[in-house]
Design a protein around this motif. Structure first.
Motif, short mmCIF file in Angstrom:
data_model
loop_
_atom_site.label_atom_id
_atom_site.label_comp_id
_atom_site.label_asym_id
_atom_site.label_seq_id
_atom_site.Cartn_x
_atom_site.Cartn_y
_atom_site.Cartn_z
N ASN A 133 24.87 57.28 -13.44
CA ASN A 133 23.66 58.08 -13.51
C ASN A 133 22.69 57.55 -12.46
OD1 ASN A 133 24.51 59.56 -15.84
ND2 ASN A 133 23.93 57.81 -17.11
N TYR A 134 21.90 58.42 -11.87
CA TYR A 134 20.96 57.92 -10.86
C TYR A 134 19.62 58.64 -10.95
CZ TYR A 134 21.44 62.04 -7.78
OH TYR A 134 21.42 63.30 -7.25
N ILE A 135 18.61 57.95 -10.45
CA ILE A 135 17.30 58.55 -10.22
C ILE A 135 16.93 58.26 -8.77
CG2 ILE A 135 14.87 58.67 -10.88
CD1 ILE A 135 15.60 57.70 -13.64
N GLN A 136 16.54 59.29 -8.05
CA GLN A 136 16.08 59.07 -6.68
C GLN A 136 14.57 58.94 -6.68
OE1 GLN A 136 16.73 62.22 -3.79
NE2 GLN A 136 16.53 60.80 -2.08
N PHE A 137 14.08 57.87 -6.07
CA PHE A 137 12.65 57.64 -5.88
C PHE A 137 12.29 58.03 -4.45
CE2 PHE A 137 12.76 53.65 -8.85
CZ PHE A 137 13.04 54.47 -9.94
N ARG A 138 11.29 58.86 -4.27
CA ARG A 138 10.84 59.20 -2.92
C ARG A 138 9.34 59.46 -2.94
NH1 ARG A 138 14.77 64.33 -3.43
NH2 ARG A 138 13.41 65.82 -4.47
N THR A 139 8.75 59.69 -1.79
CA THR A 139 7.31 59.87 -1.68
C THR A 139 6.97 61.26 -1.15
OG1 THR A 139 7.33 58.84 0.52
CG2 THR A 139 6.89 57.40 -1.36
N ALA A 140 7.86 62.22 -1.38
CA ALA A 140 7.63 63.60 -0.96
C ALA A 140 8.42 64.52 -1.89
CB ALA A 140 8.07 63.81 0.49
N ALA A 141 8.13 65.84 -1.81
CA ALA A 141 8.89 66.86 -2.53
C ALA A 141 8.98 66.60 -4.02
CB ALA A 141 10.28 67.02 -1.91
N GLY A 142 7.89 66.18 -4.61
CA GLY A 142 7.89 65.95 -6.05
C GLY A 142 8.34 64.59 -6.49
N GLY A 143 8.68 63.72 -5.54
CA GLY A 143 8.87 62.32 -5.83
C GLY A 143 10.16 61.87 -6.44
N MET A 144 10.96 62.77 -7.01
CA MET A 144 12.11 62.29 -7.78
C MET A 144 13.18 63.36 -7.91
SD MET A 144 10.66 62.57 -11.66
CE MET A 144 12.30 62.74 -12.31
N GLU A 145 14.39 62.89 -8.20
CA GLU A 145 15.54 63.72 -8.53
C GLU A 145 16.43 62.88 -9.43
OE1 GLU A 145 18.96 65.59 -5.73
OE2 GLU A 145 16.93 66.33 -5.35
#
Length: 369
Positions: A133-145
């Motif tokens: 299972n994964y969670i993507q952390f980012r600083t654009a486009a809603g921050g997560m997937e």
């Protein structure tokens, strides 16, 4: 402490994971880590417990440094970085390191959460035959997937994901679920033996893949950090994950996405404490001991709008990944996700309406025990 922060964090505590809890090796004086920043930077980091320094190389933007730190009574580190980049950290020696950073990214000016795990010799075989299972952390486009990664015996990789920004009606795409595959032969091993590389589609850089034998899988991409935990055997909560976790989080409030996928808003990073009991009940507290929230979560496997066994949603029940959707009012909803493995937790939350009164907001983070 912010209401949104507390709500999002309880998510990560009530989650289930896979694997047997273990005790880390005795702390060495110098400890090496590979790290990924939520803005999309790959770092090599060494913590020297004798000299009380953190030395780092940011392979993505070229920054390097050796900065002193002091250990606080609560176990967190205060970092005296003359550049103002590294601010604070929390370390579980020989396992994981979490850092608040303020000057990451290609322009050396973006706040981000750096998640680092102990350096280990890996190859494609380390991950082959496993599911995460994964969670993507980012600083654009809603921050997560969030989603699922499966790696077959040949090392070929497939994924299925859900994008809360789109799922709650914020994105232009009518389908918030995505999937894809790529062959293991597209990965190359770095001579260090500590990570694998995958050329970006545009040919402008690389994704960096690293992890451990005991269930941690990470990918640093130009679009942020992907953190994977090996899936659980069942959807039920595993009481071996009970305990107290120290967490570092990133959140953005008053966010809006503009032309070129440029996201505006106010970013913030900080620390919280999360207690999980053997029944999977969670208590979230700030560092002053003020209780922020007490709650439990629902398995993704039991959440029909995310997984119903058809190809139109997540392709996998994601045992070990938990969620909750809260409807605060018309057009005001929040998705929360959490997952566990061994001595670590991931959590994230996305809300369509920010408490600032405009835009959306999200937060994510990692806890260690």
């Amino acid at each position: 402490m912010k209401k949104f922060l507390a709500l999002a964090i309880f998510t990560f505590a009530a989650v289930i994971g896979c694997g047997t809890s273990t005790t880390p090796n005795p702390a060495a004086a110098a400890r090496g880590y590979s790290g990924t920043a939520s803005v999309g930077d790959f770092l090599s980091i060494t913590v020297d417990a004798t000299a009380h320094t953190i030395t780092y190389t940011n392979h993505s933007n070229g920054d390097t440094g050796a900065v002193p730190y002091t250990e606080n009574a609560n176990g967190t580190y205060t970092i005296n970085d003359p550049t103002g980049n590294f601010v604070s950290a929390y370390e579980l020696p020989n396992y994981g390191l979490l850092i608040e950073a303020t000057k990451t990214g290609p322009n050396h000016n973006t706040p981000a959460l750096i998640t680092a795990i102990q350096k280990a010799n890996i190859s494609l075989a380390t991950f082959s035959g496993n599911q995460y299972n994964y969670i993507q952390f980012r600083t654009a486009a809603g921050g997560m997937e969030v989603g699922s990664v499966s790696i077959n015996a040949q090392g070929d990789i497939s994924n299925s994901s859900y994008w809360p920004y789109g799922g709650l009606g914020m994105g232009q795409s009518p389908n918030p679920f995505n999937s894809g595959t790529f062959p293991g032969t597209s990965l190359t091993a770095d001579p260090s033996g500590n990570f694998l590389k995958l050329a970006d589609d545009g040919g402008s850089g690389f994704d960096y893949i690293f992890g451990t034998q005991n269930g941690l899988f990470a990918v640093d991409t130009p679009n942020g950090a992907i953190l994977g935990f090996k899936k659980a055997a069942t959807k039920d909560f595993d009481p071996t994950f009970a305990g107290t976790y120290k967490a570092v989080y990133y959140e953005k409030t008053g966010a809006a996405t503009g032309v070129g996928n440029v996201e505006t808003g106010t970013a913030d990073l900080g620390h919280v404490s999360i207690a999980v009991d053997a029944a999977g009940h969670v208590t979230i507290s700030d560092l002053q001991g003020v209780v922020l929230l007490q709650a439990t979560l629902t398995p993704v496997a039991d959440t029909a709008y995310l997984y119903d066994g058809t190809a139109n949603e997540l392709h996998d029940p994601c045992f070990g990944l938990f969620t909750m959707r809260i409807v605060h009012g018309p057009g005001d909803s929040q998705d929360i996700f959490v997952t566990f493995v061994d001595r670590a937790m991931l959590f994230s939350s996305f809300a369509t309406v920010s408490r600032t009164g405009s835009g959306y907001e999200y937060m994510y983070g990692v806890g260690l025990k």
